[in-house]
Design a protein around this motif. Structure first.
Motif, PDB file in Angstrom:
ATOM      1  N   LEU A   6       5.414  24.454 -48.107  1.00  0.00           N
ATOM      2  CA  LEU A   6       4.079  24.073 -47.669  1.00  0.00           C
ATOM      3  C   LEU A   6       3.898  22.558 -47.751  1.00  0.00           C
ATOM      4  CD1 LEU A   6       1.326  24.993 -46.680  1.00  0.00           C
ATOM      5  CD2 LEU A   6       0.623  25.208 -49.061  1.00  0.00           C
ATOM      6  N   ALA A   7       4.531  21.938 -48.723  1.00  0.00           N
ATOM      7  CA  ALA A   7       4.425  20.483 -48.880  1.00  0.00           C
ATOM      8  C   ALA A   7       5.092  19.752 -47.715  1.00  0.00           C
ATOM      9  CB  ALA A   7       5.047  20.059 -50.197  1.00  0.00           C
ATOM     10  N   ARG A   8       6.036  20.383 -47.055  1.00  0.00           N
ATOM     11  CA  ARG A   8       6.675  19.782 -45.885  1.00  0.00           C
ATOM     12  C   ARG A   8       5.914  20.090 -44.605  1.00  0.00           C
ATOM     13  NH1 ARG A   8      12.823  21.636 -46.600  1.00  0.00           N
ATOM     14  NH2 ARG A   8      12.882  21.425 -48.839  1.00  0.00           N
ATOM     15  N   ILE A   9       5.375  21.264 -44.511  1.00  0.00           N
ATOM     16  CA  ILE A   9       4.708  21.702 -43.286  1.00  0.00           C
ATOM     17  C   ILE A   9       3.351  21.030 -43.119  1.00  0.00           C
ATOM     18  CG2 ILE A   9       3.679  23.701 -42.138  1.00  0.00           C
ATOM     19  CD1 ILE A   9       5.922  25.383 -43.325  1.00  0.00           C
ATOM     20  N   LEU A  10       2.611  20.856 -44.182  1.00  0.00           N
ATOM     21  CA  LEU A  10       1.263  20.290 -44.097  1.00  0.00           C
ATOM     22  C   LEU A  10       1.237  18.890 -43.473  1.00  0.00           C
ATOM     23  CD1 LEU A  10      -1.681  20.886 -44.632  1.00  0.00           C
ATOM     24  CD2 LEU A  10      -1.383  19.961 -46.926  1.00  0.00           C
ATOM     25  N   PRO A  11       2.068  17.940 -43.899  1.00  0.00           N
ATOM     26  CA  PRO A  11       2.051  16.624 -43.247  1.00  0.00           C
ATOM     27  C   PRO A  11       2.447  16.688 -41.766  1.00  0.00           C
ATOM     28  CG  PRO A  11       3.206  16.484 -45.340  1.00  0.00           C
ATOM     29  CD  PRO A  11       2.933  17.931 -45.075  1.00  0.00           C
ATOM     30  N   ALA A  12       3.398  17.567 -41.439  1.00  0.00           N
ATOM     31  CA  ALA A  12       3.803  17.712 -40.043  1.00  0.00           C
ATOM     32  C   ALA A  12       2.649  18.249 -39.198  1.00  0.00           C
ATOM     33  CB  ALA A  12       5.012  18.632 -39.935  1.00  0.00           C
ATOM     34  N   CYS A  13       1.898  19.193 -39.726  1.00  0.00           N
ATOM     35  CA  CYS A  13       0.731  19.736 -39.008  1.00  0.00           C
ATOM     36  C   CYS A  13      -0.346  18.673 -38.831  1.00  0.00           C
ATOM     37  CB  CYS A  13       0.175  20.952 -39.744  1.00  0.00           C
ATOM     38  SG  CYS A  13       1.234  22.396 -39.632  1.00  0.00           S
ATOM     39  N   LEU A  16       0.755  16.309 -36.097  1.00  0.00           N
ATOM     40  CA  LEU A  16       0.605  16.994 -34.818  1.00  0.00           C
ATOM     41  C   LEU A  16      -0.860  17.066 -34.392  1.00  0.00           C
ATOM     42  CD1 LEU A  16       2.061  18.507 -32.567  1.00  0.00           C
ATOM     43  CD2 LEU A  16       1.745  20.595 -33.892  1.00  0.00           C
ATOM     44  N   ALA A  17      -1.753  17.346 -35.318  1.00  0.00           N
ATOM     45  CA  ALA A  17      -3.184  17.418 -35.006  1.00  0.00           C
ATOM     46  C   ALA A  17      -3.730  16.054 -34.578  1.00  0.00           C
ATOM     47  CB  ALA A  17      -3.959  17.941 -36.209  1.00  0.00           C
ATOM     48  N   VAL A  18      -3.323  15.001 -35.256  1.00  0.00           N
ATOM     49  CA  VAL A  18      -3.771  13.656 -34.888  1.00  0.00           C
ATOM     50  C   VAL A  18      -3.240  13.275 -33.519  1.00  0.00           C
ATOM     51  CG1 VAL A  18      -3.522  11.202 -35.468  1.00  0.00           C
ATOM     52  CG2 VAL A  18      -4.133  12.848 -37.237  1.00  0.00           C
ATOM     53  N   ALA A  19      -1.995  13.613 -33.230  1.00  0.00           N
ATOM     54  CA  ALA A  19      -1.417  13.317 -31.917  1.00  0.00           C
ATOM     55  C   ALA A  19      -2.136  14.090 -30.806  1.00  0.00           C
ATOM     56  CB  ALA A  19       0.069  13.642 -31.913  1.00  0.00           C
ATOM     57  N   PHE A  21      -5.234  15.247 -30.873  1.00  0.00           N
ATOM     58  CA  PHE A  21      -6.581  14.682 -30.727  1.00  0.00           C
ATOM     59  C   PHE A  21      -6.534  13.364 -29.960  1.00  0.00           C
ATOM     60  CE2 PHE A  21     -10.035  11.955 -32.228  1.00  0.00           C
ATOM     61  CZ  PHE A  21     -11.117  12.733 -31.843  1.00  0.00           C
ATOM     62  N   GLY A  22      -5.549  12.521 -30.256  1.00  0.00           N
ATOM     63  CA  GLY A  22      -5.401  11.254 -29.538  1.00  0.00           C
ATOM     64  C   GLY A  22      -5.123  11.466 -28.073  1.00  0.00           C
ATOM     65  N   TRP A  23      -4.275  12.442 -27.752  1.00  0.00           N
ATOM     66  CA  TRP A  23      -3.997  12.754 -26.350  1.00  0.00           C
ATOM     67  C   TRP A  23      -5.273  13.225 -25.654  1.00  0.00           C
ATOM     68  CZ3 TRP A  23      -4.570  17.406 -23.811  1.00  0.00           C
ATOM     69  CH2 TRP A  23      -4.068  17.451 -22.515  1.00  0.00           C
ATOM     70  N   TYR A  24      -6.020  14.114 -26.283  1.00  0.00           N
ATOM     71  CA  TYR A  24      -7.252  14.645 -25.707  1.00  0.00           C
ATOM     72  C   TYR A  24      -8.288  13.542 -25.500  1.00  0.00           C
ATOM     73  CZ  TYR A  24     -11.476  17.467 -25.231  1.00  0.00           C
ATOM     74  OH  TYR A  24     -12.639  18.008 -24.777  1.00  0.00           O
ATOM     75  N   ALA A  25      -8.412  12.643 -26.455  1.00  0.00           N
ATOM     76  CA  ALA A  25      -9.433  11.601 -26.393  1.00  0.00           C
ATOM     77  C   ALA A  25      -9.129  10.556 -25.331  1.00  0.00           C
ATOM     78  CB  ALA A  25      -9.579  10.923 -27.753  1.00  0.00           C
ATOM     79  N   THR A  26      -7.878  10.378 -24.965  1.00  0.00           N
ATOM     80  CA  THR A  26      -7.525   9.333 -24.002  1.00  0.00           C
ATOM     81  C   THR A  26      -7.416   9.833 -22.569  1.00  0.00           C
ATOM     82  OG1 THR A  26      -5.175   9.642 -24.471  1.00  0.00           O
ATOM     83  CG2 THR A  26      -6.333   7.931 -25.722  1.00  0.00           C
TER      84      THR A  26
END
Length: 87
Positions: A6-13, A16-19, A21-26
């Protein structure tokens, strides 16, 4: 000590969520206050009748009408979605 899965998956998620959101916002979108009205004769199947022998869709007619409004100065050109969020 080995990190838990879980400690590895959480930062990757999170990345991915920030990327996403950035794609959607632009993405470019039309201004929300610009309304486009399209009128055309349609066949029995609901598709607009062809113009000058060319097949045409409702989306193409809508885009042409919007470009006419932009060209005449009655609507703003498309801009990034985040600009509309700021007001």
């Amino acid at each position: 000590m080995k990190p838990r899965p879980l400690a590895r998956i959480l930062p990757a998620c999170c990345v991915l969520a920030v990327a996403a959101f950035g794609w959607y916002a632009t993405r470019s979108v039309r201004p929300p206050d610009c309304e486009v009205t399209v009128a055309a004769f349609a066949g029995a199947d609901g598709r607009p009748l062809s113009e000058n022998g060319e097949e045409v869709t409702w989306e193409e007619l809508d885009e042409r009408a919007y470009q006419d409004l932009v060209d005449s100065g009655r609507c703003e050109p498309p801009s990034a979605r985040w600009r509309h969020w700021l007001g």
